[in-house]
Design a protein around this motif. Structure first.
Motif, PDB file in Angstrom:
ATOM      1  N   LYS A  36       0.850  -1.193   0.000  1.00  0.00           N
ATOM      2  CA  LYS A  36       0.000   0.000   0.000  1.00  0.00           C
ATOM      3  C   LYS A  36       0.881   1.237   0.000  1.00  0.00           C
ATOM      4  O   LYS A  36       1.963   1.250   0.602  1.00  0.00           O
ATOM      5  N   ARG A  37       0.420   2.277  -0.651  1.00  0.00           N
ATOM      6  CA  ARG A  37       1.148   3.537  -0.589  1.00  0.00           C
ATOM      7  C   ARG A  37       0.950   4.153   0.789  1.00  0.00           C
ATOM      8  O   ARG A  37      -0.161   4.171   1.317  1.00  0.00           O
ATOM      9  N   GLU A  88       2.076  -2.459   4.502  1.00  0.00           N
ATOM     10  CA  GLU A  88       1.004  -3.439   4.420  1.00  0.00           C
ATOM     11  C   GLU A  88       0.835  -3.901   2.975  1.00  0.00           C
ATOM     12  O   GLU A  88       1.151  -3.165   2.032  1.00  0.00           O
ATOM     13  N   ALA A  89       0.300  -5.119   2.822  1.00  0.00           N
ATOM     14  CA  ALA A  89       0.012  -5.632   1.489  1.00  0.00           C
ATOM     15  C   ALA A  89      -1.103  -4.810   0.850  1.00  0.00           C
ATOM     16  O   ALA A  89      -2.049  -4.398   1.520  1.00  0.00           O
ATOM     17  N   GLU A 114       7.453   2.988 -11.375  1.00  0.00           N
ATOM     18  CA  GLU A 114       6.527   3.845 -12.117  1.00  0.00           C
ATOM     19  C   GLU A 114       5.218   3.116 -12.408  1.00  0.00           C
ATOM     20  O   GLU A 114       4.130   3.693 -12.280  1.00  0.00           O
ATOM     21  N   ALA A 115       5.282   1.857 -12.806  1.00  0.00           N
ATOM     22  CA  ALA A 115       4.066   1.099 -13.077  1.00  0.00           C
ATOM     23  C   ALA A 115       3.237   0.936 -11.807  1.00  0.00           C
ATOM     24  O   ALA A 115       2.003   1.011 -11.835  1.00  0.00           O
ATOM     25  N   SER A 116       3.907   0.723 -10.688  1.00  0.00           N
ATOM     26  CA  SER A 116       3.195   0.584  -9.418  1.00  0.00           C
ATOM     27  C   SER A 116       2.471   1.867  -9.057  1.00  0.00           C
ATOM     28  O   SER A 116       1.298   1.845  -8.634  1.00  0.00           O
ATOM     29  N   LEU A 117       3.143   2.985  -9.212  1.00  0.00           N
ATOM     30  CA  LEU A 117       2.495   4.262  -8.900  1.00  0.00           C
ATOM     31  C   LEU A 117       1.278   4.493  -9.787  1.00  0.00           C
ATOM     32  O   LEU A 117       0.251   5.016  -9.337  1.00  0.00           O
ATOM     33  N   ALA A 119       2.798   0.744  -4.283  1.00  0.00           N
ATOM     34  CA  ALA A 119       4.216   1.056  -4.276  1.00  0.00           C
ATOM     35  C   ALA A 119       5.007  -0.234  -4.458  1.00  0.00           C
ATOM     36  O   ALA A 119       4.568  -1.315  -4.059  1.00  0.00           O
ATOM     37  N   ALA A 120       6.154  -0.128  -5.085  1.00  0.00           N
ATOM     38  CA  ALA A 120       7.071  -1.263  -5.220  1.00  0.00           C
ATOM     39  C   ALA A 120       8.348  -0.920  -4.470  1.00  0.00           C
ATOM     40  O   ALA A 120       8.899   0.172  -4.635  1.00  0.00           O
ATOM     41  N   THR A 121       8.804  -1.845  -3.625  1.00  0.00           N
ATOM     42  CA  THR A 121      10.028  -1.598  -2.875  1.00  0.00           C
ATOM     43  C   THR A 121      11.014  -2.738  -3.072  1.00  0.00           C
ATOM     44  O   THR A 121      10.636  -3.916  -3.067  1.00  0.00           O
ATOM     45  N   PHE A 122      12.281  -2.367  -3.236  1.00  0.00           N
ATOM     46  CA  PHE A 122      13.373  -3.324  -3.350  1.00  0.00           C
ATOM     47  C   PHE A 122      14.215  -3.348  -2.077  1.00  0.00           C
ATOM     48  O   PHE A 122      15.352  -3.831  -2.102  1.00  0.00           O
TER      49      PHE A 122
END
Length: 452
Positions: A147-148, A157-158, A236-239, A244-247
């Protein structure tokens, strides 16, 4: 040089590109550079950036002055950045036709900048080329969708999928769980195809909304560029899809960490033969030496594989990540796995790097460790059969402070990476850790505030 720039100019004009993101990678892997109108980019044939961006920490701070001015010119001079025509990528999410072009960095005499991650990888690849060898790599990138959230004090959170419900429990390899985010990944695959990225499979990993993207095997520099582009593309695709995408290596408490698994082999440049296999198909001595080098030198260069204080949370007990440099065949509990394969495809999978590692530096480090094993005729330990998590031999440093001390003392690697890079990298990571230690955590507030 002019012919190469002519090729790049034609490429930009054919695609009607109006803006060019001119970028280099800093030590963290952050894209630094300038955005230029295409005409200006072609006229100037490159850009200039302050050398100091290569000693900038992830927080935007810099190393201590005595180290800063010892490694850089006191006048804070510019370095010269030249575009690599083989590292030009379209930016599909931009509103106007835009391209990103990765640059190489040089001083005013034309010498490659010693602190540049891309130059470090190119130097390691030259070591192989001078021996008549060529490394082949295939990275696997794990990451979380979340989640953003704008407040860093709140746990991640998922996110909600297509069903309107977040994931619960472990969903390893679940196709349905991955399909919860179909619209997002359709964009990712479309954009990566436009950019020419060599993506292979998408896998749902153990954690909630934790995914893995595999890259097809290929040349190390090109794949380091691709990982750099992919991480930006994934974010960018996640936004676009309001997640959100986190590495981060360990973004969620009590959930698996995210790794960058690196499959690596070495072929003869002239024949293309895999040097890890003998004529009869058995494991070669060079293969054993390569594993021996990974075992000896990964613990010495661990900050290149685990660059942040968060990286070391992956190595805590019962986290499902390997915590040593043991090796074994078809064994995912060791740090160095040898997958079942044909003799021509024999390789070792380095499972120790975090997804947060700089792709140029982690590929350089993994290949350098193996190279040193090959030239030093290092012998590996006996392969492990069965569970390796609890084995106490060949353990890794357990804190970033200890890991930085070991890296700083590793003169064997300094010979290849250069004193300036070793000092600069360690200084940047120490500055980041000092910054981290100033922050009071939620754990301290929860358990100490009214109890001590």
């Amino acid at each position: 040089m002019s012919t190469k720039l002519d090729q790049l100019s034609s490429w930009l004009k054919e695609r009607k590109i109006t803006e060019v993101e001119c970028m280099i990678s800093d030590l963290t892997g952050i894209a630094r550079g300038k955005i230029s109108p295409t005409n200006k980019f072609l006229d100037e044939k490159g850009m200039r950036l302050p050398e100091s961006v290569l000693l900038q920490t992830v927080t935007g701070d810099y190393v201590e002055d005595d180290i800063y001015y010892d490694l850089l010119d006191e006048a804070d001079i510019d370095m010269f950045c030249r575009p690599d025509e083989n590292a030009a990528f379209l930016i599909p999410w931009a509103l106007e036709p835009t391209a990103m072009v990765i640059h190489d960095t040089f001083d005013k005499q034309g010498n490659p900048i010693e602190l540049s991650p891309r130059n470090i990888l190119k130097n390691i690849l030259k070591l192989y080329a001078d021996k008549g060898w060529k490394p082949i790599v295939a990275p696997e990138m794990e990451f979380y969708l979340t989640k953003r959230c704008s407040d860093p004090d709140f746990p991640l959170e998922a996110p909600m999928g297509r069903s309107g419900r977040p994931e619960v429990g472990r969903q390893s390899f679940s196709i349905d769980a991955a399909n919860e985010f179909d619209p997002l990944f359709e964009d990712v695959y479309d954009w990566c195809e436009i950019q020419g990225l060599d993506l292979d499979t998408l896998i749902h990993e153990d954690g909630p909304a934790q995914m893995e993207i595999n890259f097809r095997h290929g040349e190390a520099l090109h794949l380091a560029d691709q990982i750099t582009v992919f991480k930006r593309t994934m974010r960018e695709a996640s936004l676009k899809h309001d997640v959100a995408a986190t590495f981060m290596a360990k973004p969620i408490t009590d959930q698996p960490g995210s790794a960058m698994h690196i499959h690596q082999s070495v072929v003869d440049i002239k024949t293309g033969k895999n040097l890890f296999s003998n004529a009869d198909g058995s494991m070669s001595q060079l293969f054993m030496n390569h594993i021996g080098g990974l075992q000896k030198y990964i613990p010495e260069l661990l900050p290149l594989f685990a660059p942040n204080v968060n990286s070391f949370r992956r190595f805590l007990p019962d986290t499902s990540a390997p915590v040593n440099v043991e090796w074994g065949e078809e064994n995912r509990t060791v740090g160095l796995r040898v997958p079942e394969a044909t003799p021509q495809n024999r390789r070792v999978e380095n499972r120790l790097a975090g997804a947060d590692a700089n792709p140029y530096l982690v590929l350089a480090a993994s290949l350098l460790c193996g190279y040193m094993g090959m030239v030093e005729d290092l012998k590996p330990s006996a392969p492990v059969k069965g569970r390796a998590y609890e084995r106490r031999n060949l353990r890794l440093p357990i804190t970033i402070e200890h890991a930085l001390e070991r890296m700083e003392a590793c003169k064997a690697a300094e010979k290849y990476l250069g004193e300036k890079f070793m000092r600069g990298y360690v200084a940047v990571k120490r500055a980041e850790h000092e910054n981290y230690k100033r922050v009071i955590s939620s754990w301290e507030r929860e358990f100490l505030l009214l109890s001590v």
